[in-house]
Design an enzyme around this catalytic site. Structure first.
Site, PDB file in Angstrom:
ATOM      1  N   ASN A  71      40.896  39.561  45.946  1.00  0.00           N
ATOM      2  CA  ASN A  71      40.005  38.698  46.721  1.00  0.00           C
ATOM      3  C   ASN A  71      40.726  37.427  47.174  1.00  0.00           C
ATOM      4  OD1 ASN A  71      38.102  40.623  46.157  1.00  0.00           O
ATOM      5  ND2 ASN A  71      37.040  39.445  44.595  1.00  0.00           N
ATOM      6  N   GLU A 172      39.508  44.954  50.039  1.00  0.00           N
ATOM      7  CA  GLU A 172      38.067  45.166  49.805  1.00  0.00           C
ATOM      8  C   GLU A 172      37.206  44.522  50.898  1.00  0.00           C
ATOM      9  OE1 GLU A 172      36.961  44.101  45.759  1.00  0.00           O
ATOM     10  OE2 GLU A 172      38.120  45.776  44.951  1.00  0.00           O
ATOM     11  N   GLU A 291      43.764  49.515  42.957  1.00  0.00           N
ATOM     12  CA  GLU A 291      43.172  48.759  41.842  1.00  0.00           C
ATOM     13  C   GLU A 291      42.423  49.758  40.989  1.00  0.00           C
ATOM     14  OE1 GLU A 291      40.974  45.095  42.522  1.00  0.00           O
ATOM     15  OE2 GLU A 291      42.238  44.652  44.266  1.00  0.00           O
ATOM     16  N   GLN A 345      45.115  44.508  36.279  1.00  0.00           N
ATOM     17  CA  GLN A 345      46.329  43.973  36.846  1.00  0.00           C
ATOM     18  C   GLN A 345      47.432  44.120  35.799  1.00  0.00           C
ATOM     19  OE1 GLN A 345      45.607  40.176  38.774  1.00  0.00           O
ATOM     20  NE2 GLN A 345      43.697  40.882  39.685  1.00  0.00           N
TER      21      GLN A 345
HETATM   22  O1  AHR Z   1      41.258  42.563  40.144  1.00  0.00           O
HETATM   23  C1  AHR Z   1      40.233  41.633  40.201  1.00  0.00           C
HETATM   24  C2  AHR Z   1      39.456  41.696  41.511  1.00  0.00           C
HETATM   25  O2  AHR Z   1      38.732  42.896  41.555  1.00  0.00           O
HETATM   26  C3  AHR Z   1      40.271  41.725  42.772  1.00  0.00           C
HETATM   27  O3  AHR Z   1      40.589  40.447  43.220  1.00  0.00           O
HETATM   28  C4  AHR Z   1      39.367  42.397  43.742  1.00  0.00           C
HETATM   29  O4  AHR Z   1      40.069  43.082  44.747  1.00  0.00           O
HETATM   30  C5  AHR Z   1      38.513  43.317  42.888  1.00  0.00           C
HETATM   31  O5  AHR Z   1      37.177  43.202  43.201  1.00  0.00           O
END
Ligand code: AHR
Length: 495
Positions: A71, A172, A291, A345
């Site tokens: 985000n 997203e 992700e 992550q």
């Molecule tokens: O990984 C955390 C958040 O989760 C990221 O910024 C976003 O892309 C997703 O909604």
């Protein structure tokens, strides 16, 4: 009843792209600052990179790292993060309500990737960003000297182009929470025009189109179809994201999530085929699950306008590690269409590595990732599995033992990856080898525990770690072993 597995090395499903074992680093919370980068820390090298984190990441060995968001990307102007550090602006960062100091930017990220010997995967801002900015970033990274942005890169100490190959067209953009969220047709137009400029800058790059941000979005998979129909010829991958959790504290059900992962991939594979046929195209687009992870316990997402706030620092346990292993089994089984996957992550934010000022801990999910990365290569084996079924509340029946396998012709290595979903019983597994006979024995590595909630902490960091479970004798073309309950086992032949 026991589980019977048949392994025929002539029966393969697809090539395993190394980029299936990728990660993700976002400017969020303590992923960058206090995570990988902490000048002044006793662990920091002369560049400010934490040596202990570098070492843990080297051992994890992600093959590609997506950056800078997330985000965060949708409000980020990449030029804030280049040039003399004392001149970089401090900004209010709107995605996570944090203060962004811009002390780490694209040049530091590329340097970090080189240090890790991994591939960068950069994103361009399609929220508040412009087409111009996206094209300029490709020039900055990939063009030879002689024009403005390439010369800027050289002026900041990097005369040679970075040659970044994989680029995300936003993040997203289907989500109403996204800075600059767009409807599918609006995103599709913006992505197409951005893609054209980026590929004019460097025709060798590969582009990742935003798909749905989860299979639960009301616009899934229509968003994906609309975006693909507009951008098909310009893009190379469709992105998918998913986070999961044991929301009902029902471990058996939680371990049935492979059904959701399979449904997600099958649906998008079908969408890809449909659009390719509709466009009468010869071009192929693949999937990038950029992700994916367990995330449901830690929900703090408001940085209260501070630097490096503690956000979503999920603590992982054994059952989470088993879900990660199951997910990676699904990745292998879909490797014909899935070419990139980034665990989200890598450090502190929903991550396999958690740092404090005095050290770090490898969380439970670190280990299944590391084992797949180390042992899965070559082609995916089309393994035949006869296993008893277990009933789950949401996903119906699933096999007691979930299996994937790989065979690497180049080095002769074969590996099997097995999860025993039983909560309390060991399962006897017989391996039958068809058309080949492994050497005399195989190495067995097991991640297991008596309680699904066991976790590694700073105080007790080695509660859930892989154990060498000895060697597995092979006799008369078969081998038999017992899988502990709640376990992930790797059987490695020829290595
Ligand atoms: O990984 C955390 C958040 O989760 C990221 O910024 C976003 O892309 C997703 O909604």
């Amino acid at each position: 009843m026991t589980t019977q597995i048949f392994v025929d090395r002539l029966r393969t499903l697809g090539v395993i792209e190394p980029t299936l074992f990728g990660g993700f680093l976002e400017h969020m919370g303590r992923a960058i600052y206090q995570g990988i980068y902490e000048p002044g820390s006793p662990f920091a090298d002369e560049r400010g990179f934490r040596r202990d984190v570098l070492q843990a990441l080297r051992e994890l060995a992600p093959t590609i790292i997506r950056y800078p968001g997330g985000n965060f990307l949708s409000g980020y102007h990449w030029m804030d993060g280049i040039g003399p550090k004392e001149q970089r602006p401090r900004r209010r960062e709107l995605a996570w309500k944090s203060i962004e100091t811009n002390q780490f930017g694209v040049d530091e990220f590329i340097e970090y990737c080189r240090e890790l010997e991994t591939q960068p995967m950069l994103g361009v801002n399609l929220g508040t960003g412009t087409l111009d900015e996206a094209g300029a970033l490709v020039e900055y990274c990939n063009a030879p000297q002689g024009t403005y942005y390439a010369d800027l890169r050289a002026r900041y100490g990097h005369p040679e182009p970075y040659g970044v190959k994989v680029w995300c067209l936003g993040n997203e953009m289907d989500g109403p929470w996204q800075i600059g969220h767009l409807e599918a047709h609006e995103y599709a137009r913006k992505a197409l025009e951005t893609a054209k400029i980026m590929k004019w800058q460097d025709p060798s790059i590969r582009l990742v189109l935003c798909g749905s941000s989860s299979a639960h979005m009301p616009t899934f998979p229509e968003w994906d179809r609309v975006a693909l129909e507009e951008c098909w010829e310009q893009v190379d991958y469709l992105s998918l994201h998913q986070y999961v959790g044991n929301y009902h504290q029902d471990t058996q059900n939680y371990l049935g999530l492979t059904r959701l992962f399979e449904y997600h991939l099958q649906t998008l594979e079908g969408t890809l085929r449909y659009v390719k046929a509709k466009r009468r195209s010869k071009h192929d687009v693949f999937l990038s699950w950029d992700e994916w992870n367990v995330w449901y316990k830690a929900q703090e997402m408001d940085g209260r306008w501070s630097e490096a706030p503690h956000l979503i620092e999920e603590v992982y346990n054994l059952e989470d590690a088993l879900v990660v292993a199951l997910w990676m089994n699904v990745f292998l089984r879909f490797s014909h269409v899935l070419k990139i996957a980034c665990m989200a992550q890598l450090v502190n934010i929903i991550a396999p590595i958690l740092t404090r000022t005095d050290g770090l801990v490898r969380q439970t999910i670190y280990y299944p990732f590391q084992l797949f990365r180390r042992y899965a290569s070559g082609k995916v084996l089309d393994v035949l599995v006869h296993s008893p079924q277990v009933e789950t509340r949401e996903y119906g029946e699933v096999p007691l033992v979930d299996v994937s396998g790989s065979y690497d012709e180049e080095n002769g290595r074969t590996a099997l990856f097995l999860v025993n979903r039983s909560l309390n019983e060991a399962e006897t597994v017989t391996l039958n080898f068809t058309g080949w006979t492994p050497g005399t024995s195989a190495r067995v590595i097991s991640l297991a525990g008596s309680d699904p909630k066991l976790a590694n902490t700073f105080e007790n960091p080695y509660v859930v770690v892989p154990q060498d479970a000895g060697t597995l004798p092979v006799q008369d073309g078969t081998a038999t072993l017992r899988l502990p309950p709640l376990s992930f086992t790797v059987i490695a032949f020829g290595s």
